[in-house]
Write a protein that holds these residues in place. Sequence first.
Motif, PDB file in Angstrom:
ATOM      1  N   UNK A   1       0.840  -1.199   0.000  1.00 62.12           N
ATOM      2  CA  UNK A   1       0.000   0.000   0.000  1.00 62.12           C
ATOM      3  C   UNK A   1       0.873   1.247   0.000  1.00 62.12           C
ATOM      4  N   UNK A   2       1.905   1.249   0.809  1.00 65.90           N
ATOM      5  CA  UNK A   2       2.823   2.392   0.859  1.00 65.90           C
ATOM      6  C   UNK A   2       3.552   2.539  -0.470  1.00 65.90           C
ATOM      7  N   UNK A   3       4.002   1.426  -1.048  1.00 64.08           N
ATOM      8  CA  UNK A   3       4.693   1.483  -2.337  1.00 64.08           C
ATOM      9  C   UNK A   3       3.760   2.006  -3.427  1.00 64.08           C
ATOM     10  N   UNK A   4       2.507   1.561  -3.416  1.00 61.08           N
ATOM     11  CA  UNK A   4       1.541   2.035  -4.397  1.00 61.08           C
ATOM     12  C   UNK A   4       1.257   3.524  -4.215  1.00 61.08           C
ATOM     13  N   UNK A   5       1.156   3.972  -2.990  1.00 55.67           N
ATOM     14  CA  UNK A   5       0.942   5.398  -2.713  1.00 55.67           C
ATOM     15  C   UNK A   5       2.128   6.223  -3.202  1.00 55.67           C
ATOM     16  N   UNK A   6       3.337   5.765  -2.912  1.00 61.49           N
ATOM     17  CA  UNK A   6       4.523   6.494  -3.354  1.00 61.49           C
ATOM     18  C   UNK A   6       4.620   6.528  -4.879  1.00 61.49           C
ATOM     19  N   UNK A   7       4.265   5.440  -5.516  1.00 63.10           N
ATOM     20  CA  UNK A   7       4.263   5.398  -6.979  1.00 63.10           C
ATOM     21  C   UNK A   7       3.243   6.386  -7.545  1.00 63.10           C
ATOM     22  N   UNK A   8       2.086   6.475  -6.935  1.00 61.25           N
ATOM     23  CA  UNK A   8       1.062   7.426  -7.361  1.00 61.25           C
ATOM     24  C   UNK A   8       1.515   8.868  -7.190  1.00 61.25           C
ATOM     25  N   UNK A   9       2.150   9.165  -6.068  1.00 62.89           N
ATOM     26  CA  UNK A   9       2.670  10.520  -5.828  1.00 62.89           C
ATOM     27  C   UNK A   9       3.749  10.855  -6.847  1.00 62.89           C
ATOM     28  N   UNK A  10       4.631   9.903  -7.095  1.00 62.52           N
ATOM     29  CA  UNK A  10       5.698  10.116  -8.083  1.00 62.52           C
ATOM     30  C   UNK A  10       5.102  10.376  -9.468  1.00 62.52           C
ATOM     31  N   UNK A  11       4.085   9.620  -9.850  1.00 62.85           N
ATOM     32  CA  UNK A  11       3.449   9.803 -11.151  1.00 62.85           C
ATOM     33  C   UNK A  11       2.777  11.166 -11.241  1.00 62.85           C
ATOM     34  N   UNK A  12       2.129  11.596 -10.184  1.00 61.73           N
ATOM     35  CA  UNK A  12       1.475  12.904 -10.171  1.00 61.73           C
ATOM     36  C   UNK A  12       2.491  14.031 -10.313  1.00 61.73           C
ATOM     37  N   UNK A  13       3.578  13.956  -9.567  1.00 63.63           N
ATOM     38  CA  UNK A  13       4.629  14.980  -9.647  1.00 63.63           C
ATOM     39  C   UNK A  13       5.273  14.978 -11.031  1.00 63.63           C
ATOM     40  N   UNK A  14       5.557  13.811 -11.574  1.00 68.17           N
ATOM     41  CA  UNK A  14       6.162  13.721 -12.906  1.00 68.17           C
ATOM     42  C   UNK A  14       5.229  14.291 -13.968  1.00 68.17           C
ATOM     43  N   UNK A  15       3.938  14.057 -13.836  1.00 70.40           N
ATOM     44  CA  UNK A  15       2.966  14.595 -14.790  1.00 70.40           C
ATOM     45  C   UNK A  15       2.947  16.108 -14.752  1.00 70.40           C
TER      46      UNK A  15
END
Length: 53
Positions: A4-18
């Motif tokens: 869950x933490x890894x998925x959350x971090x991946x989502x945050x990273x994707x949002x920032x990269x976008x």
Amino acid sequence: MILVIALFLLGVWALVATVIELRRDGYRRTPTDWSRIAAHEVLDRAEAGHAFR
């Protein structure tokens, strides 16, 4: 829980990269260059209807 933490971090990273890529791509609203648009006469001659080609 780690997943869950890894998925959350991946989502945050994707949002920032976008957001970063959208700011970098150079897309901005620009005013219309009315000199490049066809004269209104051409549009006035257009007929409503369906045409099959």
